[in-house]
Write a protein that holds these residues in place. Structure first.
Motif, mmCIF file in Angstrom:
data_model
loop_
_atom_site.group_PDB
_atom_site.id
_atom_site.type_symbol
_atom_site.label_atom_id
_atom_site.label_comp_id
_atom_site.label_asym_id
_atom_site.label_seq_id
_atom_site.Cartn_x
_atom_site.Cartn_y
_atom_site.Cartn_z
ATOM 1 N N ARG A 6 0.838 -1.202 0.000
ATOM 2 C CA ARG A 6 0.000 0.000 0.000
ATOM 3 C C ARG A 6 0.870 1.249 0.000
ATOM 4 O O ARG A 6 0.561 2.238 -0.669
ATOM 5 N N TRP A 7 1.953 1.209 0.775
ATOM 6 C CA TRP A 7 2.869 2.344 0.820
ATOM 7 C C TRP A 7 3.531 2.554 -0.540
ATOM 8 O O TRP A 7 3.639 3.684 -1.025
ATOM 9 N N GLN A 8 3.973 1.484 -1.173
ATOM 10 C CA GLN A 8 4.636 1.596 -2.473
ATOM 11 C C GLN A 8 3.701 2.167 -3.528
ATOM 12 O O GLN A 8 4.094 3.037 -4.312
ATOM 13 N N TRP A 14 1.155 9.126 -6.112
ATOM 14 C CA TRP A 14 1.269 10.565 -5.918
ATOM 15 C C TRP A 14 2.488 11.153 -6.629
ATOM 16 O O TRP A 14 2.453 12.314 -7.073
ATOM 17 N N LEU A 15 3.561 10.400 -6.752
ATOM 18 C CA LEU A 15 4.696 10.872 -7.553
ATOM 19 C C LEU A 15 4.305 10.999 -9.027
ATOM 20 O O LEU A 15 4.735 11.929 -9.720
ATOM 21 N N ASN A 151 -3.746 1.703 -11.983
ATOM 22 C CA ASN A 151 -3.291 0.576 -11.157
ATOM 23 C C ASN A 151 -2.925 1.024 -9.745
ATOM 24 O O ASN A 151 -3.295 0.379 -8.751
ATOM 25 N N TYR A 152 -2.174 2.131 -9.653
ATOM 26 C CA TYR A 152 -1.718 2.617 -8.357
ATOM 27 C C TYR A 152 -2.893 2.962 -7.444
ATOM 28 O O TYR A 152 -2.945 2.529 -6.286
ATOM 29 N N GLY A 191 9.347 2.636 -2.419
ATOM 30 C CA GLY A 191 8.292 3.374 -3.108
ATOM 31 C C GLY A 191 8.840 4.288 -4.180
ATOM 32 O O GLY A 191 8.338 4.314 -5.314
ATOM 33 N N VAL A 192 9.887 5.048 -3.852
ATOM 34 C CA VAL A 192 10.465 6.000 -4.812
ATOM 35 C C VAL A 192 11.156 5.271 -5.956
ATOM 36 O O VAL A 192 10.958 5.593 -7.136
#
Length: 264
Positions: A6-8, A14-15, A151-152, A191-192
């Motif tokens: 979920r964090w990824q 949002w990026l 997807n995100y 995540g980044v």
């Protein structure tokens, strides 16, 4: 696992929005019906990342790659059934090598983990089905980044609802490394870096022919396999090495067969 996924997806989503607003990536406005038509692909994406994370938590990276390469067989079977497409002898030989490598690996892996292989089979099936769904949706007006955008955000919503029934919501609070600097920094980096990997892959596909893109991906996997023993504990024997060799050779032959098909 759900919390990490979920964090990824949260960071990646949002990026993607942030870079889209700055004009660094191109994301156009699409209709709600177009987004809804892509939801089956988003569901496969969620299964893909969750099962892949569960599998990677139990299997070494080289073993995971060997099993993941078997997704090419799933894609071919779907295409053979739905489109009646026939593959060249070279492609069939490459798929046979991938099948032999993935099929023999559980019987010779000294670090065999039943749960890891079970989740890997789910991951392989979902990856193969996702590729087929992408091909069936080629007429869609959605670009690769727009597909990833849906997807995100679908993943964030679905994984948020799944956190409580699966026990992950409260289980995450009891995680022993929750306050560890290395764990938290690793989650942020995942995540980044995952976002940049998606963008780099999309850019590579746009600027490089598909068969050449496959060659770069194959090379990246080989380098990852070679570097894994230097970073992680990886027990290997002769039979496992042969499976790794067959898998790499099969993927290389698959890329070569795609190049020959493209030239024709």
């Amino acid at each position: 696992i759900i919390s990490v996924n979920r964090w990824q997806t949260f960071v990646g989503g949002w990026l993607l929005v942030f870079c889209g607003r700055l004009g660094w990536v191109e994301i156009t406005h699409f209709s709600r019906s177009t987004a809804v038509s892509w939801l089956p692909g988003s569901l496969l994406f969620v299964v893909n990342i969750y099962a892949g994370s569960r599998s990677l938590s139990k299997l070494p990276i080289p073993i995971f790659f060997v099993l993941q390469n078997a997704s090419e067989i799933v894609s071919y079977l779907f295409q053979r059934i739905t489109k009646k497409e026939r593959a060249s002898w070279l492609k069939l030989q490459s798929l046979l090598l991938l099948l032999v490598a993935a099929g023999c690996l559980p019987f010779c892996d000294p670090q065999f983990d039943p749960d890891g292989y079970l989740w890997s089979s789910v991951h392989v099936s979902s990856v193969g089905a996702y590729r087929v769904f992408q091909q069936l949706q080629k007429s869609s007006s959605l670009s690769d980044l727009e597909q990833q955008y849906i997807n995100y955000f679908f993943s964030m919503i679905l994984l948020a609802f799944a956190a409580h029934p699966t026990g992950d919501l409260f289980g995450a609070l009891e995680f022993p490394f929750l306050n560890s600097y290395n764990f938290l920094s690793g989650c942020c980096a995942s995540g980044v870096l995952g976002f940049f990997l998606v963008v780099a892959t999309v850019r590579l596909k746009r600027n490089v022919p598909g068969e050449h893109c496959g060659a770069w991906i194959c090379l990246a996997k080989v380098l990852s396999i070679l570097l894994t023993p230097l970073i992680f504990d990886f027990t290997v024997n002769i039979s496992t090495l042969l499976c790794l060799l067959f898998s790499c050779l099969g993927e290389a032959l698959l890329v070569f067969s795609d190049q020959i098909t493209a030239e024709k």
